[in-house]
Design an enzyme around this catalytic site. Sequence first.
Site, PDB file in Angstrom:
ATOM      1  N   ARG A  67     -15.336  16.366  30.539  1.00 46.46           N
ATOM      2  CA  ARG A  67     -14.826  17.363  31.569  1.00 46.46           C
ATOM      3  C   ARG A  67     -15.594  18.576  31.485  1.00 46.46           C
ATOM      4  NH1 ARG A  67      -8.683  16.024  30.532  1.00 46.46           N
ATOM      5  NH2 ARG A  67      -9.848  15.471  28.644  1.00 46.46           N
ATOM      6  N   LYS A 172     -10.186   1.809  20.239  1.00 48.98           N
ATOM      7  CA  LYS A 172      -8.922   1.779  20.186  1.00 48.98           C
ATOM      8  C   LYS A 172      -8.128   3.151  20.338  1.00 48.98           C
ATOM      9  CE  LYS A 172      -6.968   2.146  15.856  1.00 48.98           C
ATOM     10  NZ  LYS A 172      -6.723   3.412  15.366  1.00 48.98           N
ATOM     11  N   ASP A 201     -13.270  -2.337  17.032  1.00 48.65           N
ATOM     12  CA  ASP A 201     -12.432  -1.968  15.871  1.00 48.65           C
ATOM     13  C   ASP A 201     -13.390  -1.497  14.881  1.00 48.65           C
ATOM     14  OD1 ASP A 201     -11.106  -2.270  13.339  1.00 48.65           O
ATOM     15  OD2 ASP A 201      -9.418  -3.140  14.310  1.00 48.65           O
ATOM     16  N   HIS A 202     -13.296  -0.383  14.289  1.00 50.62           N
ATOM     17  CA  HIS A 202     -14.672   0.225  13.582  1.00 50.62           C
ATOM     18  C   HIS A 202     -14.552  -0.420  12.264  1.00 50.62           C
ATOM     19  CE1 HIS A 202     -11.652   3.059  11.727  1.00 50.62           C
ATOM     20  NE2 HIS A 202     -12.591   3.202  10.705  1.00 50.62           N
ATOM     21  N   GLU A 240      -4.587   6.259   2.642  1.00 51.94           N
ATOM     22  CA  GLU A 240      -5.226   7.210   2.817  1.00 51.94           C
ATOM     23  C   GLU A 240      -4.516   8.376   2.029  1.00 51.94           C
ATOM     24  OE1 GLU A 240      -6.952   7.522   7.018  1.00 51.94           O
ATOM     25  OE2 GLU A 240      -5.170   6.395   7.422  1.00 51.94           O
ATOM     26  N   HIS A 264      -6.680  -2.716  12.608  1.00 52.70           N
ATOM     27  CA  HIS A 264      -7.583  -2.891  11.307  1.00 52.70           C
ATOM     28  C   HIS A 264      -7.029  -3.920  10.433  1.00 52.70           C
ATOM     29  CE1 HIS A 264      -9.349   0.482  12.987  1.00 52.70           C
ATOM     30  NE2 HIS A 264      -8.458   1.521  12.632  1.00 52.70           N
ATOM     31  N   LYS A 360      -0.523   7.186   4.819  1.00 49.98           N
ATOM     32  CA  LYS A 360      -1.111   8.493   4.982  1.00 49.98           C
ATOM     33  C   LYS A 360      -0.714   9.377   3.516  1.00 49.98           C
ATOM     34  CE  LYS A 360      -3.097   8.719   9.587  1.00 49.98           C
ATOM     35  NZ  LYS A 360      -4.459   8.715   9.324  1.00 49.98           N
TER      36      LYS A 360
HETATM   37  C1  BG6 Z   1      -8.630   5.217  12.421  1.00 44.76           C
HETATM   38  C2  BG6 Z   1      -7.166   5.816  12.523  1.00 44.76           C
HETATM   39  O1  BG6 Z   1      -8.562   4.087  13.508  1.00 44.76           O
HETATM   40  O2  BG6 Z   1      -8.840   4.678  11.489  1.00 44.76           O
HETATM   41  C3  BG6 Z   1      -6.994   6.903  11.749  1.00 44.76           C
HETATM   42  O3  BG6 Z   1      -6.795   6.227  14.158  1.00 44.76           O
HETATM   43  C4  BG6 Z   1      -7.371   6.459  10.173  1.00 44.76           C
HETATM   44  O4  BG6 Z   1      -5.706   7.404  11.656  1.00 44.76           O
HETATM   45  C5  BG6 Z   1      -8.622   5.672  10.294  1.00 44.76           C
HETATM   46  O5  BG6 Z   1      -7.520   7.230   9.253  1.00 44.76           O
HETATM   47  C6  BG6 Z   1      -9.171   5.270   9.085  1.00 44.76           C
HETATM   48  O6  BG6 Z   1     -10.407   4.772   9.038  1.00 44.76           O
HETATM   49  P1  BG6 Z   1     -11.400   4.921   7.943  1.00 44.76           P
HETATM   50  O7  BG6 Z   1     -12.464   4.143   8.377  1.00 44.76           O
HETATM   51  O8  BG6 Z   1     -11.458   6.033   7.349  1.00 44.76           O
HETATM   52  O9  BG6 Z   1     -10.847   3.651   6.986  1.00 44.76           O
END
Ligand code: BG6
Length: 520
Positions: A67, A172, A201-202, A240, A264, A360
């Site tokens: 935007r 996502k 999904d990374h 995390e 994930h 977290k």
């Molecule tokens: C994301 C979440 O999809 O994955 C985040 O939205 C999370 O909250 C993250 O921190 C974790 O990804 P990675 O690659 O750091 O393990």
Amino acid sequence: MATISMQVRPEDLSQVPKGGERIPEPGILVIFGASGDLTKRKLLPALFHLRQANLLPKEFAIVGVARRPLGDEFAADMREGIVEFGDAEEKDPKLDEFVKHISYFPLNFDDGNSYAGLKAELDRIGKEKNIGGNRLFYLATAPEFFAGIIENLGAQGMAQPEKGIAAVVIEKPFGHDLESARELNHQVNAVFHESQVFRIDHYLGKETVQNLLVFRFANGIFEPVWNRNFIDHVQITVAETLGVEGRGPFYEKAGALRDVVQNHMMELLSLVALEPPASFEAESVRREKLKVWQAIPSIPILNTVRGQYGPGIVGGQHVAGYRDEERVNPESGTETFAALRLEIENWRWAGVPFYLRAGKRMKKRATEISIQFKQPPLLIFNRMQTDGPCGEIQPNLLTIRIQPDEGIALRFGTKVPTTPQMNVCPVNMDFDYESVFGKSRANGYERLLLDAMLGDQTLFSHRDGVETTWALYTPILQAWAAKKPEVFPNYFAGSWGPECADHLLEQTGHKWRNDLGRKA
Ligand code: BG6
């Protein structure tokens, strides 16, 4: 615990895909939501890495769409991002050449009328740079815009172009429960055929995650023991140390179950549990993953635990509790930790508990899968090694470290030398990615972007998969929403989560593994 290093050939191999890779056809990558963090930190550095590895076509353009009224400063900002988060030197002439492929188009996602302008701009770039009609639309916006953008692309004929191929990558979260995921699938498939849809999904871009398939199916010795006869239980942890990092409003609506577990962690679980696919092709792999998720019976609420962090100490620093984070409700009932026990009711896994936990502000950053094997049927040595240095004899344990220090370790018992007794001590055979293949600044998006450009859906989610995992978690989310948690916060930042998560495993005679990470 002792460590035995493996015999490896140390070579510095980059993790950017290469060797026998196909190069995509010329095309334009259009990133919606391009002014967000993901584009600068991950997507553009990954695209530059692909360019460095000669995996992008010569005729190629990246158009950022958002935007804000930006112009050339967008490309300059992306350049900075590549230097900061990617593998590039500030003065690298290749970076200057790469940045010439980047431009920006301001657009209000909801405004259907401005999509004709976008189409005209893409056609213009296509002609000027001799790119032709291929378009890859990457939706990196907030999820509420997904459906509208897709509808508008469809209305302008951009989803089914007369010349070239169009495809869409959707970030996502894909829906926030079963109903919304179904609705979104419906909206997407009304415009794009499923073969044009790449739900990303990374985690599937991470090297060690892909290596799970190689580990299981390119080696002969693990598969025969990869089942209920030899495996006692499986634990998957995504811990995390970070909090919500300014994403309070997003996280308030998400929570750990939606944010990490439904997507994930279910991807990780499916790769551990799936049957050997007929081939490494999208249809085979995705079919086997789906079969795993379909074999999971509904998860009793008693087998779930939720938690929320209070203030505490992480990495030596005092940190605030979740409820004191920016733009978070001071009485929030959102979970920042989730743990559960599930089973997979099929011939391979019946009776084997799978424990999942994500949180977290945990004690340590570690994403790990551990496969604990059964003890030998008969122990001819004393199980309790009261006279030795090592305590109870430990069962074999295979740990797959996804991050931060990627690798695979196998624990086994060995005789302690020089003692007259048969003292058994656990030691590790440890494979460490970095010491074999060198350090890489690849971020996982290289593989996924390249595959999407090539039209390979193997590492992307199918609509049925997304709906099946949502079907599993929606009842839990509903039950949690219906009953406010009694004691939140229930774990200190910097701990391993709430005590009730330990009880969840104690019920079945197990314990969370908290000695995560590479052993020195
Ligand atoms: C994301 C979440 O999809 O994955 C985040 O939205 C999370 O909250 C993250 O921190 C974790 O990804 P990675 O690659 O750091 O393990």
